[in-house]
Design a protein around this motif. Sequence first.
Motif, mmCIF file in Angstrom:
data_model
loop_
_atom_site.group_PDB
_atom_site.id
_atom_site.type_symbol
_atom_site.label_atom_id
_atom_site.label_comp_id
_atom_site.label_asym_id
_atom_site.label_seq_id
_atom_site.Cartn_x
_atom_site.Cartn_y
_atom_site.Cartn_z
ATOM 1 N N GLN A 17 0.832 -1.206 0.000
ATOM 2 C CA GLN A 17 0.000 0.000 0.000
ATOM 3 C C GLN A 17 0.870 1.262 0.000
ATOM 4 O O GLN A 17 0.610 2.214 -0.742
ATOM 5 C CB GLN A 17 -0.885 -0.024 1.245
ATOM 6 N N GLU A 18 1.918 1.227 0.802
ATOM 7 C CA GLU A 18 2.825 2.387 0.830
ATOM 8 C C GLU A 18 3.431 2.640 -0.543
ATOM 9 O O GLU A 18 3.543 3.777 -0.992
ATOM 10 C CB GLU A 18 3.964 2.139 1.823
ATOM 11 N N ALA A 19 3.812 1.532 -1.199
ATOM 12 C CA ALA A 19 4.443 1.680 -2.518
ATOM 13 C C ALA A 19 3.463 2.290 -3.513
ATOM 14 O O ALA A 19 3.820 3.181 -4.293
ATOM 15 C CB ALA A 19 4.930 0.326 -3.010
ATOM 16 N N LEU A 20 2.210 1.847 -3.467
ATOM 17 C CA LEU A 20 1.231 2.397 -4.405
ATOM 18 C C LEU A 20 0.947 3.859 -4.089
ATOM 19 O O LEU A 20 0.887 4.708 -4.990
ATOM 20 C CB LEU A 20 -0.071 1.588 -4.360
ATOM 21 N N GLU A 21 0.794 4.140 -2.799
ATOM 22 C CA GLU A 21 0.493 5.531 -2.426
ATOM 23 C C GLU A 21 1.636 6.471 -2.783
ATOM 24 O O GLU A 21 1.426 7.594 -3.213
ATOM 25 C CB GLU A 21 0.212 5.606 -0.933
ATOM 26 N N PHE A 22 2.848 5.980 -2.573
ATOM 27 C CA PHE A 22 4.025 6.784 -2.901
ATOM 28 C C PHE A 22 3.974 7.199 -4.371
ATOM 29 O O PHE A 22 4.221 8.348 -4.720
ATOM 30 C CB PHE A 22 5.275 5.947 -2.613
ATOM 31 N N HIS A 23 3.618 6.237 -5.219
ATOM 32 C CA HIS A 23 3.605 6.541 -6.649
ATOM 33 C C HIS A 23 2.399 7.370 -7.064
ATOM 34 O O HIS A 23 2.463 8.127 -8.039
ATOM 35 C CB HIS A 23 3.659 5.237 -7.464
ATOM 36 N N ALA A 24 1.295 7.239 -6.321
ATOM 37 C CA ALA A 24 0.060 7.921 -6.731
ATOM 38 C C ALA A 24 -0.039 9.339 -6.180
ATOM 39 O O ALA A 24 -0.717 10.193 -6.739
ATOM 40 C CB ALA A 24 -1.147 7.118 -6.252
ATOM 41 N N ARG A 25 0.689 9.587 -5.096
ATOM 42 C CA ARG A 25 0.519 10.843 -4.378
ATOM 43 C C ARG A 25 0.850 12.057 -5.256
ATOM 44 O O ARG A 25 1.780 12.040 -6.038
ATOM 45 C CB ARG A 25 1.432 10.836 -3.161
ATOM 46 N N GLY A 26 0.060 13.132 -5.067
ATOM 47 C CA GLY A 26 0.322 14.382 -5.791
ATOM 48 C C GLY A 26 0.283 14.144 -7.281
ATOM 49 O O GLY A 26 -0.646 13.548 -7.812
ATOM 50 N N ARG A 27 1.322 14.603 -7.944
ATOM 51 C CA ARG A 27 1.414 14.349 -9.381
ATOM 52 C C ARG A 27 1.842 12.886 -9.567
ATOM 53 O O ARG A 27 2.909 12.508 -9.101
ATOM 54 C CB ARG A 27 2.495 15.279 -9.935
ATOM 55 N N PRO A 28 1.012 12.067 -10.193
ATOM 56 C CA PRO A 28 1.354 10.639 -10.266
ATOM 57 C C PRO A 28 2.717 10.402 -10.914
ATOM 58 O O PRO A 28 3.127 11.137 -11.804
ATOM 59 C CB PRO A 28 0.239 10.045 -11.132
ATOM 60 N N GLY A 29 3.381 9.355 -10.443
ATOM 61 C CA GLY A 29 4.702 9.025 -10.984
ATOM 62 C C GLY A 29 5.799 9.739 -10.229
ATOM 63 O O GLY A 29 5.568 10.306 -9.162
ATOM 64 N N LYS A 30 7.012 9.693 -10.782
ATOM 65 C CA LYS A 30 8.161 10.207 -10.038
ATOM 66 C C LYS A 30 8.929 11.310 -10.751
ATOM 67 O O LYS A 30 9.944 11.769 -10.261
ATOM 68 C CB LYS A 30 9.115 9.030 -9.743
ATOM 69 N N LEU A 31 8.446 11.718 -11.914
ATOM 70 C CA LEU A 31 9.227 12.664 -12.715
ATOM 71 C C LEU A 31 8.402 13.840 -13.175
ATOM 72 O O LEU A 31 7.209 13.692 -13.453
ATOM 73 C CB LEU A 31 9.670 11.979 -14.006
#
Length: 761
Positions: A17-31
Amino acid sequence: MPESVNESRSMSTVTEQEALEFHARGRPGKLEINATKPMATQRDLSLAYSPGVAVPVKAIAEEPSRAFDYTARGNLVGVISNGTAILGLGNLGALASKPVMEGKAVLFKRFADVDSIDLEVGTEDIDEFVNCVKHLGPSFGGINLEDIKAPDCFIIEQRLREVMDIPVFHDDQHGTAIIAVAGLINALHLTGRDMKTTKLVCNGAGAAAIACIELIKSMGFTSENITLCDTKGVIYQGREEGMNQWKSAHAVKTSDRTLAEAVEGADVFFGLSVKGALTEDMVRSMAGNPIIFAMANPDPEITPEEVARIRDDAIMATGRSDYPNQVNNVLGFPYIFRGALDVRASTINDAMKIAAAEALANLARENVPDEVAAAYRGNRPRFGPHYIIPVPFDPRLLSDVPRAVARAAMDSGVAQRPIVDLEAYGRELSARRDPIASTLQRIYQRVRRQPRRVVFAEGEEEHVMRAAVSYANQQLGTAILLGRIEQMEEMANQAGIDLEIPGIELVNARVSRRVEAYTEYLYARLQRSGYLYRDCQRLINTDRNHFGSCMVALGDADAMVTGTTRNYSTALEDVRRCVDVKPGHRVIGVSLALCRGRTVLVADTAVIDMPDSEELADIAEEAAGVARRLGYEPRVAMLAYSTFGHPPGERAERVREAVNILDKRRVDFEYDGEMAADVALNLDVMRQYPFCRLSGTANVLVMPAFHSASISTKMLQELGGSTVIGPLLVGLDKSIQIVSMGARDSDIANMAAIAAYNVGS
Ligand SMILES: NC(=O)C1=CN([C@@H]2O[C@H](COP(=O)(O)OP(=O)(O)OC[C@H]3O[C@@H](n4cnc5c(N)ncnc54)[C@H](OP(=O)(O)O)[C@@H]3O)[C@@H](O)[C@H]2O)C=CC1
Ligand SMILES: CC(=O)C(=O)O
Ligand SMILES: [Mg+2]
């Protein structure tokens, strides 16, 4: 280094769940993409776009190498995959590979300041893929191929290298090989083995495995001593099933047919296959002091715990960050490309790969710098079985590995822009480091070594629970959630948060055995300030800030974090009723602002409304202390709207007087003022005042008043794109942090870690 595997596990895995939330939070993705030039005025537009842009266009058309001067090409790497071998998860397709490719792109940036963009190419056809990448050449300074299955990856890389004039590097092959070889060099050294006589078995005969074997052979291993296995077992001469030319090149004459047979008596096991491929019996059958690199991701061929159960003489490495000896290509690709780009290498050749491997191996043998040592709390990692390879957060990687790669590129004649002064280049590289990330990393690492009990006072809030779970999961210590147990459990259920994990404690103030002790304590403090015993009892029973602060004050917890449900000053008042100011100190707030690779501390962002000169001097001292604790040598600027007397004014006078007070106190850090913010932060402007006593731009900004401190940090965050951490509360006798209302779970978890880090300081 810690002695046992269990002790040495430094970071727990995160939940799904943490991993999914990390990626979904704010602007989706990491870049995201940021502009490097202003785009504010008509003139800016005319320069950046038509008509101005036509000028560099023509210049590049005339002379292609000018692209490195006028575009981002020279620092831009394409991270390209078709998703046919995503980590050890198999062929899950181009789209599913995007999180990994975005991840590689951010690692490029984070570790080596290389800009990169992920490109997922939706084809498994080799010709289509090659064609696609080939035509993208003009965009990039280098191509990092990733997670493409064997044998396709060999053909793709070879063909692209032939047609492209920039480095093409399949990370899973060469990145992995470089790191594995670096670790192996050191493991052989520690076990007194000679490459020529060492027997190695590699499970997996794909991209990573074949490249590792080739590099190992080029460094001195004998072919007969290396056995490769794949899903069909040992790759022996004459085998026909599941073969290809790359496997055949390493087929050996042997009667062994299974991994179990091959590994018996072997000195080294390399796992580049899948989770669980190496069994306990196989480990038992290996030679004395076996070297086991179980590098499959995300789960290794065998875990260090499993190996430790069987034997204690093994040198064990995995691809993961949560065990010692992380053999992962993250130690390589950012730095290898950094070096290659900086000399505009036309390729990444074997000399550059070997130079990188040797630089990595040598780093692990050197004394670690304080920054890394601090993470191990007194247990300075020392070259040995649990430390054969540097940790990814070692700051020396960025200055040493690219330098070695650049030198090898120059020596082997592939550098198109040689570097004359490699020492100066090393210093430039160090300046590229992302300082706040290292700071936070250091904080987290140290807390892991000395876990703390931290009270999360607002335990019924969902994001506080999430922060507590993250704190516990990261093995930072015990997270104590204050609240009504039933409510917390119900809320956790609804939100899908698992509170039944090690490291989480739920405490209900109302039914606590400590209520009386806390009430007595509070009454003793407040009885002469108009509080009756029952007032104190009510505060302890009903107010979690008071209860939590008393837990810390009376030693039932080490630290506390609060603030999400109450404004800062109210929460601070609650805390101050229970906790004293540290003798000789002043309570202030210090914020850390990170903007474009620069970290500045700003004070006082939380407490003293309109400080007088004495208070400003105190703030400077407190803030300088925080800077030192975080590993920065403070250069304090006492800020005002004026600079060294001009324009004159009462407020500026007060700041100037603070500087005089610091003079009299003979403090042991650099400071000067009053000065405007641009003088403090811009060296060219500062040079207009040659008498200024700061030796460089300021890294601690003392604001003339709370309002300017608060306004400027919030503007930095909202308009300037800075990361702002804090305000950190300093000067209290106990470690308590107050987050701002609306803080996210990651902010709260960071603050809890900082609170834990500050215990006793
Ligand atoms: N730590 C690190 O830095 C890195 C780790 N890796 C890891 O290495 C592994 C392989 O990656 P990569 O080379 O890119 O992938 P490939 O798809 O190119 O190769 C996978 C290889 O593993 C073999 N294999 C699969 N299952 C088994 C099994 N049960 N027993 C024996 N062999 C098996 C395959 O055999 P066959 O040929 O018969 O299909 C193939 O040879 C992955 O787990 C990946 O995460 C990769 C890169 C970097
Ligand atoms: C680390 C990496 O690149 C892999 O496991 O594929
Ligand atoms: Mg990979």
